[in-house]
Write a protein that holds these residues in place. Structure first.
Motif, PDB file in Angstrom:
ATOM      1  N   ALA A 278      16.460  37.901  46.852  1.00 17.56           N
ATOM      2  CA  ALA A 278      15.941  38.859  47.840  1.00 17.56           C
ATOM      3  C   ALA A 278      14.428  38.863  47.945  1.00 17.56           C
ATOM      4  O   ALA A 278      13.886  39.234  48.989  1.00 17.56           O
ATOM      5  N   LEU A 279      13.761  38.479  46.883  1.00 11.75           N
ATOM      6  CA  LEU A 279      12.295  38.612  46.888  1.00 11.75           C
ATOM      7  C   LEU A 279      11.583  37.287  46.636  1.00 11.75           C
ATOM      8  O   LEU A 279      10.427  37.284  46.208  1.00 11.75           O
ATOM      9  N   GLN A 280      12.234  36.179  46.893  1.00 14.21           N
ATOM     10  CA  GLN A 280      11.563  34.908  46.635  1.00 14.21           C
ATOM     11  C   GLN A 280      10.401  34.722  47.625  1.00 14.21           C
ATOM     12  O   GLN A 280      10.465  35.189  48.776  1.00 14.21           O
ATOM     13  N   PRO A 281       9.332  34.043  47.206  1.00 17.79           N
ATOM     14  CA  PRO A 281       8.149  33.888  48.073  1.00 17.79           C
ATOM     15  C   PRO A 281       8.497  33.306  49.447  1.00 17.79           C
ATOM     16  O   PRO A 281       7.913  33.713  50.454  1.00 17.79           O
ATOM     17  N   THR A 282       9.461  32.388  49.481  1.00 21.84           N
ATOM     18  CA  THR A 282       9.834  31.796  50.769  1.00 21.84           C
ATOM     19  C   THR A 282      10.300  32.882  51.741  1.00 21.84           C
ATOM     20  O   THR A 282       9.963  32.861  52.927  1.00 21.84           O
ATOM     21  N   ALA A 283      11.077  33.835  51.230  1.00 21.98           N
ATOM     22  CA  ALA A 283      11.599  34.905  52.084  1.00 21.98           C
ATOM     23  C   ALA A 283      10.473  35.826  52.545  1.00 21.98           C
ATOM     24  O   ALA A 283      10.433  36.241  53.711  1.00 21.98           O
ATOM     25  N   ILE A 284       9.564  36.149  51.627  1.00 22.13           N
ATOM     26  CA  ILE A 284       8.469  37.064  51.978  1.00 22.13           C
ATOM     27  C   ILE A 284       7.588  36.442  53.062  1.00 22.13           C
ATOM     28  O   ILE A 284       7.250  37.085  54.064  1.00 22.13           O
ATOM     29  N   VAL A 285       7.247  35.168  52.864  1.00 26.41           N
ATOM     30  CA  VAL A 285       6.407  34.476  53.843  1.00 26.41           C
ATOM     31  C   VAL A 285       7.141  34.380  55.181  1.00 26.41           C
ATOM     32  O   VAL A 285       6.579  34.657  56.245  1.00 26.41           O
ATOM     33  N   LYS A 286       8.409  34.010  55.120  1.00 28.54           N
ATOM     34  CA  LYS A 286       9.187  33.843  56.357  1.00 28.54           C
ATOM     35  C   LYS A 286       9.326  35.169  57.105  1.00 28.54           C
ATOM     36  O   LYS A 286       9.264  35.206  58.332  1.00 28.54           O
ATOM     37  N   PHE A 287       9.514  36.255  56.343  1.00 25.72           N
ATOM     38  CA  PHE A 287       9.648  37.566  56.975  1.00 25.72           C
ATOM     39  C   PHE A 287       8.394  37.899  57.788  1.00 25.72           C
ATOM     40  O   PHE A 287       8.476  38.225  58.971  1.00 25.72           O
ATOM     41  N   PHE A 288       7.248  37.807  57.150  1.00 27.99           N
ATOM     42  CA  PHE A 288       6.020  38.172  57.862  1.00 27.99           C
ATOM     43  C   PHE A 288       5.744  37.210  59.017  1.00 27.99           C
ATOM     44  O   PHE A 288       5.329  37.619  60.102  1.00 27.99           O
ATOM     45  N   HIS A 289       6.009  35.930  58.784  1.00 27.21           N
ATOM     46  CA  HIS A 289       5.754  34.940  59.826  1.00 27.21           C
ATOM     47  C   HIS A 289       6.651  35.197  61.048  1.00 27.21           C
ATOM     48  O   HIS A 289       6.168  35.227  62.184  1.00 27.21           O
ATOM     49  N   SER A 290       7.937  35.418  60.806  1.00 31.45           N
ATOM     50  CA  SER A 290       8.891  35.573  61.916  1.00 31.45           C
ATOM     51  C   SER A 290       8.757  36.939  62.592  1.00 31.45           C
ATOM     52  O   SER A 290       8.749  37.034  63.822  1.00 31.45           O
ATOM     53  N   VAL A 291       8.678  37.992  61.773  1.00 30.97           N
ATOM     54  CA  VAL A 291       8.599  39.335  62.367  1.00 30.97           C
ATOM     55  C   VAL A 291       7.293  39.501  63.144  1.00 30.97           C
ATOM     56  O   VAL A 291       7.275  40.051  64.252  1.00 30.97           O
TER      57      VAL A 291
ATOM     58  N   TYR B  60       8.208  17.030  65.476  1.00 29.06           N
ATOM     59  CA  TYR B  60       6.763  16.783  65.606  1.00 29.06           C
ATOM     60  C   TYR B  60       6.183  17.593  66.779  1.00 29.06           C
ATOM     61  O   TYR B  60       5.200  18.320  66.624  1.00 29.06           O
ATOM     62  N   TRP B  61       6.817  17.470  67.951  1.00 30.50           N
ATOM     63  CA  TRP B  61       6.240  18.135  69.128  1.00 30.50           C
ATOM     64  C   TRP B  61       6.453  19.645  69.099  1.00 30.50           C
ATOM     65  O   TRP B  61       5.594  20.396  69.565  1.00 30.50           O
ATOM     66  N   ALA B  62       7.570  20.073  68.533  1.00 26.97           N
ATOM     67  CA  ALA B  62       7.791  21.525  68.408  1.00 26.97           C
ATOM     68  C   ALA B  62       6.704  22.143  67.524  1.00 26.97           C
ATOM     69  O   ALA B  62       6.193  23.234  67.805  1.00 26.97           O
ATOM     70  N   PHE B  63       6.325  21.413  66.470  1.00 27.68           N
ATOM     71  CA  PHE B  63       5.286  21.922  65.577  1.00 27.68           C
ATOM     72  C   PHE B  63       3.958  22.059  66.317  1.00 27.68           C
ATOM     73  O   PHE B  63       3.225  23.039  66.153  1.00 27.68           O
ATOM     74  N   ARG B  64       3.654  21.078  67.143  1.00 27.61           N
ATOM     75  CA  ARG B  64       2.381  21.113  67.889  1.00 27.61           C
ATOM     76  C   ARG B  64       2.371  22.229  68.936  1.00 27.61           C
ATOM     77  O   ARG B  64       1.373  22.899  69.144  1.00 27.61           O
TER      78      ARG B  64
ATOM     79  N   ALA C 240       6.360  29.637  71.988  1.00 23.10           N
ATOM     80  CA  ALA C 240       5.826  29.453  70.630  1.00 23.10           C
ATOM     81  C   ALA C 240       6.875  29.834  69.583  1.00 23.10           C
ATOM     82  O   ALA C 240       7.075  29.121  68.590  1.00 23.10           O
ATOM     83  N   GLY C 241       7.563  30.955  69.807  1.00 24.29           N
ATOM     84  CA  GLY C 241       8.585  31.405  68.854  1.00 24.29           C
ATOM     85  C   GLY C 241       9.766  30.452  68.781  1.00 24.29           C
ATOM     86  O   GLY C 241      10.258  30.118  67.699  1.00 24.29           O
ATOM     87  N   GLN C 242      10.215  30.006  69.948  1.00 22.57           N
ATOM     88  CA  GLN C 242      11.342  29.055  69.977  1.00 22.57           C
ATOM     89  C   GLN C 242      10.955  27.759  69.265  1.00 22.57           C
ATOM     90  O   GLN C 242      11.753  27.202  68.497  1.00 22.57           O
ATOM     91  N   ALA C 243       9.739  27.298  69.528  1.00 19.40           N
ATOM     92  CA  ALA C 243       9.285  26.048  68.893  1.00 19.40           C
ATOM     93  C   ALA C 243       9.248  26.211  67.375  1.00 19.40           C
ATOM     94  O   ALA C 243       9.605  25.286  66.631  1.00 19.40           O
ATOM     95  N   GLY C 244       8.825  27.380  66.929  1.00 19.20           N
ATOM     96  CA  GLY C 244       8.777  27.642  65.488  1.00 19.20           C
ATOM     97  C   GLY C 244      10.141  27.501  64.845  1.00 19.20           C
ATOM     98  O   GLY C 244      10.300  26.897  63.775  1.00 19.20           O
ATOM     99  N   TRP C 245      11.148  28.072  65.515  1.00 16.38           N
ATOM    100  CA  TRP C 245      12.500  27.973  64.950  1.00 16.38           C
ATOM    101  C   TRP C 245      13.047  26.552  65.023  1.00 16.38           C
ATOM    102  O   TRP C 245      13.828  26.145  64.167  1.00 16.38           O
ATOM    103  N   ILE C 246      12.625  25.794  66.031  1.00 12.66           N
ATOM    104  CA  ILE C 246      13.051  24.382  66.095  1.00 12.66           C
ATOM    105  C   ILE C 246      12.474  23.624  64.898  1.00 12.66           C
ATOM    106  O   ILE C 246      13.173  22.849  64.247  1.00 12.66           O
ATOM    107  N   VAL C 247      11.202  23.885  64.594  1.00 14.82           N
ATOM    108  CA  VAL C 247      10.601  23.227  63.420  1.00 14.82           C
ATOM    109  C   VAL C 247      11.389  23.599  62.161  1.00 14.82           C
ATOM    110  O   VAL C 247      11.749  22.740  61.349  1.00 14.82           O
ATOM    111  N   ALA C 248      11.675  24.890  62.016  1.00 12.15           N
ATOM    112  CA  ALA C 248      12.338  25.365  60.790  1.00 12.15           C
ATOM    113  C   ALA C 248      13.760  24.824  60.659  1.00 12.15           C
ATOM    114  O   ALA C 248      14.175  24.429  59.564  1.00 12.15           O
TER     115      ALA C 248
END
Lengths: 483, 379
Positions: free
Chosen positions: A176-189, A365-369, A414-422
């Protein structure tokens, strides 16, 4: 497994997830913005702020239901289309979904009704509380679903049990509290908050362009732009932290997002093909200008050995179960030892060849850009809006209104591209290193999935068009402001 | 561990029971065009259920999430196997979710009537299909679980449907349909009772009251037929020591005699449902029937689901391979997960408390046509 079935199942999940993420960001962002506006009304009792809040709540309401509808499909698709996944990691993955329901969905569902229908039925204070709890419920919901998603990107806090043939949770807080989750939460929300701010700013710009409701538009923009700048900066900072996590946990995703074929120390960051910033990728990925970043070919080269190890692990699991069934304890202990030795490569055993480890490079690659490029634009946009709004010598210009309106789709892209990268970037894994998509799937006739995919595509598209039309009409009608 | 397995089956059963009660939303929507005679009536009905639909929806989602967390093998087997059954159920709920907000809005593309028909479609099919799905807990389904498949590199799927129908075969069993239709008529009764309580409109109340009997008779006939047949039929027993599953004559009848408290819960529930129905029919002024009938519904469904899963019973029997049947022992999460989630479940009373508080705040005064004219947000 049938490749056709895998591809259609992935397509269906991607379709549902992408549609879901068209509606959820606005719920997250607009929820907080309208709560701030109602808080202002609560403090100054100015009917103008009540009307302003109610207008944005109307926009929120039109968007809210369809986000809920696509969300339920997503949850159940883990069972309908990814049934092996549901058993293999259900012991861990089910918990965040259940907690999301108990803690977040009920809060959201209960108080959204008070928010919409309670203006004349409950006290001002209770109504404000309900509005905040609706927004907080949506945010808590995002927390738990992102915990679940992060766990798929970086499985932790569990142990494989060969007797039950599944992974079992050993440490709840590690999940529940792993760094990946914390970073992802703030990034996505926060990216959702950016969308909310962009929608409020963009619609306000439209009103100014049409020379209607100037006070309403400027007041809304002032709230949204501060909020948007804060959120877009947070997205950038957490994006940097996310890069470090991805470099450590999903190096193939990073290599694909950069189109990096050969790894090196002091790796350059590709802005677009042919234009690079020396050493920047090493700095971003390792925070060291000479740090080593592996490339696609390096990781594929390692893949052969890992596939071999994975097959040994899977064979050892079969031996272990056979020995247990026969009551041969010595053979079971030996097989268990071999399984433990190769367990870290278990999922690789289901892959046929090392090249299967490479996700679609061009798309990633392009989604990231697109994500990073539009992300930088959004920071500049909100900073510029704030500057113009608060600087006495600067005035809003007509062209700025057009830019503000165009920023709405940019924030969504931008949000859709982010999820494509992920999500595309982590293929072929349903759970990183543990379970590839071809081993996570339900055994279905591909025709069934093609039919449901087509139904969802048609229906979600109709609903999207309907929602956009309804939103346009609502905006055109404008807020009902006091005289 | 045994306590946790039983505790979680209780919680999942409670969520399922609350879901059936909250399907008064579906029931009321299924009679929109039967109760309503003009636009004012339609608006009153839709706005009345529209203030509760999210609770039904959320309970369904939480029911799914809780099942996933506590009995993941059911989630994997039933959802992955009975693909079409669940997809159709979900699809009708998607129709419902958007229809409230979209139906009265300008520019909604499909027109008001279409969205209202979507509400009726959800109102009819969701109870039938969910009822049918619950009936398979007693009548069995065609699936096979083979955990050894995980080592098959070409096809490592551990559970699958044993035929190509992907769950639609459940609807070929008349007893599944009988419970499905019983749930539909129950939902309609609850929906009508809810509307009578929630809407202050004499004409609507009079017409609603007249509809109760017409739905109560088929409900009682169908439900009693299913209940009596279930008590008399063979059931699916599990040996808790070996995990061996066998067919036991009168298993569900034995469950009720062994677990007298479950039988008592069902009896009290039946009395509550009957009280709500009968008093509404015989009294012209009684409008609170939703409460005894609703609480009764929760108790009856809770009792039935406990009867399906407790007392060493296979709650999801397999007709294709008896030993593949799911029990609370072989399909549950690990002890660690069940215990962790049990701590989380302690928050449920607080959740229920704020739902009741918020509900009472909104429903202190029944809905009127005047309120719809005055309110800023109406469906």
């Amino acid at each position: 497994m049938n490749i056709e079935l895998i591809d259609w199942s992935r397509a269906q999940f991607a379709l549902t997830a992408m549609y879901h993420w068209l509606f959820v960001p606005l719920t997250l962002g607009l929820g907080i913005i309208m709560s701030i506006m109602e808080t202002i009304y609560h403090h100054n009792s100015d009917a103008f702020w009540k009307s302003t809040t109610q207008f944005w709540q109307k926009i929120f309401g039109i968007n809210f239901a369809i986000g809920v509808a696509t969300g339920i499909i997503l949850e159940f698709e883990f069972g309908t289309n990814w049934s092996n996944y549901s058993w293999f990691v259900g012991d861990i993955f089910g918990a965040p979904l259940a907690i999301e329901g108990i803690l977040a969905f009920f809060m959201e569902a209960t108080f959204v009704a008070v928010m919409f229908f309670g203006w004349e039925k409950v006290s001002k204070r209770f109504h404000l509380t309900a509005t905040w709890l609706t927004a907080i419920g949506a945010t808590i919901s995002a927390w738990w679903i992102l915990v679940a998603n992060s766990w798929m990107q970086h499985p932790t806090g569990m142990e494989f049990n060969p007797d039950t043939v599944r992974n079992e949770m050993m440490d709840f807080f590690a999940v529940a509290l792993q760094p990946t989750a914390i970073v992802k939460f703030f990034h996505s929300v926060m990216s959702g908050w950016v969308v909310g701010a962009a929608v409020v700013t963009g619609i306000s710009c439209w009103f100014l362009l049409k020379q209607r409701h100037a006070r309403f538009a400027v007041s809304s923009m002032k709230v949204a732009a501060i909020f948007g700048l804060f959120a877009s900066l947070t997205v950038a900072f957490t994006g940097d932290a996310s890069g470090i996590e991805v470099a450590k946990q999903q190096p193939m995703k990073l290599a694909a997002a950069e189109g990096l074929r050969q790894g090196s120390e002091g790796a350059a960051f590709s802005i677009v093909p042919g234009i690079e910033i020396p050493k920047m990728l090493s700095i971003l990925a390792t925070h060291d200008s000479n740090g080593y970043v592996p490339g696609i070919n390096d990781l594929v080269a390692e893949g052969g050995k890992r596939i071999e190890n994975g097959r040994k692990a899977i064979a050892a699991l079969g031996d272990y179960r056979a020995a247990k069934a026969e009551g041969n304890d010595a053979a079971a202990v030996a097989a268990r030892k071999q399984l433990d030795e190769y367990m870290s490569d278990f999922g690789y055993g289901y892959l046929q060849r090392p090249e299967d480890l490479v996700p679609p490079i061009g798309l990633t690659y392009w989604a990231f850009r697109i994500m990073t490029g539009f992300g930088c634009y959004l920071i500049a946009f909100f900073a510029a809006v704030l500057l113009v709004l608060y600087h006495k010598k600067l005035k809003l210009q007509k062209w700025m209104y057009v830019v503000g309106f165009i920023t709405i789709p940019i924030s969504y892209i931008a949000g859709q591209a982010g999820w494509i990268v992920a999500e595309v970037g982590r293929q072929p894994w349903a759970i990183q290193d543990l379970l590839p998509v071809n081993a996570a799937i339900s055994r279905l006739n591909p025709t069934n999935v093609k039919i449901t995919f087509s139904l969802f595509l048609i229906f979600f598209t109709i609903l999207l068009i309907a929602e956009i039309r309804i939103l346009c009409k609502a905006v055109k009608n404008g807020p009902e402001l006091p005289d | 561990m045994i306590f946790l397995q039983h505790y979680w089956w209780f919680l999942v059963s409670l969520l399922g029971a609350l879901l059936v009660f909250l399907m008064f939303v579906q029931g009321a929507n299924s009679v929109i065009f039967r109760l309503g005679t003009n636009e004012k009536d339609y608006k009153l009905i839709i706005n009345s259920t529209g203030r509760k639909w999210e609770l039904t929806f959320t309970t369904l989602v939480t029911f799914g999430g809780a099942f996933f967390a506590s009995f993941p093998l059911f989630y994997s087997t039933s959802f992955g196997g009975a693909y079409w059954l669940w997809m159709i159920i979900l699809f009708t709920f998607v129709l419902q979710a958007v229809s409230y907000e979209f139906q009265s809005k300008l520019g909604n593309l499909l027109g008001q009537t279409t969205y209202r028909r979507f509400l009726v479609v959800n109102g009819v099919f969701a109870p039938i299909l969910l009822g049918g799905a619950v009936a398979t807990f007693f009548n069995g389904s065609n699936f096979i679980v083979q955990k050894a498949n995980i080592t098959d590199l070409g096809a490592p799927v551990i559970s699958a449907w044993a035929n190509g129908s992907n769950g639609l075969d459940a609807l070929l069993d008349p007893w599944n349909l009988i419970l499905g239709f019983a749930v539909l008529f129950l939902a309609r009764i609850l929906g009508i009772l809810y509307l009578m309580n929630n809407i202050a409109d004499e004409n609507l109340r009079t017409r609603a009251s007249a509809q109760v009997l017409g739905n109560a008779v088929p409900f009682l006939v169908l439900f009693l037929a299913f209940f009596i047949r279930t008590l008399l039929k063979d059931g699916f027993a599990v040996n808790p020591d070996t995990g061996f599953i066998s067919v036991e004559p009168l298993k569900y009848f034995h469950n009720l005699t062994d677990m007298w408290y479950v039988a008592l819960i069902i009896l009290i529930g039946v009395a509550g449902v009957l009280h709500g129905i009968v008093r509404t029919i015989i009294s012209k002024t009684y409008i609170r029937g939703i409460w005894p009938a609703g609480i009764g519904t929760v108790l009856v469904v809770l009792g039935l689901l406990l009867c399906a899963g407790w007392n060493n019973t296979a709650y999801y029997p397999s007709n294709a391979d008896l030993q593949s049947s799911l029990t609370i022992f072989n399909s549950c999460s690990s002890e660690f997960t069940l215990r962790t989630m049990a701590y989380v479940s302690l928050l449920i009373p607080f959740v229920l408390a704020y739902i009741v508080y918020a509900w009472r705040s909104i429903d202190r005064k029944p809905l009127t046509a005047d309120e719809l004219d005055e309110n800023n947000h109406t469906y």
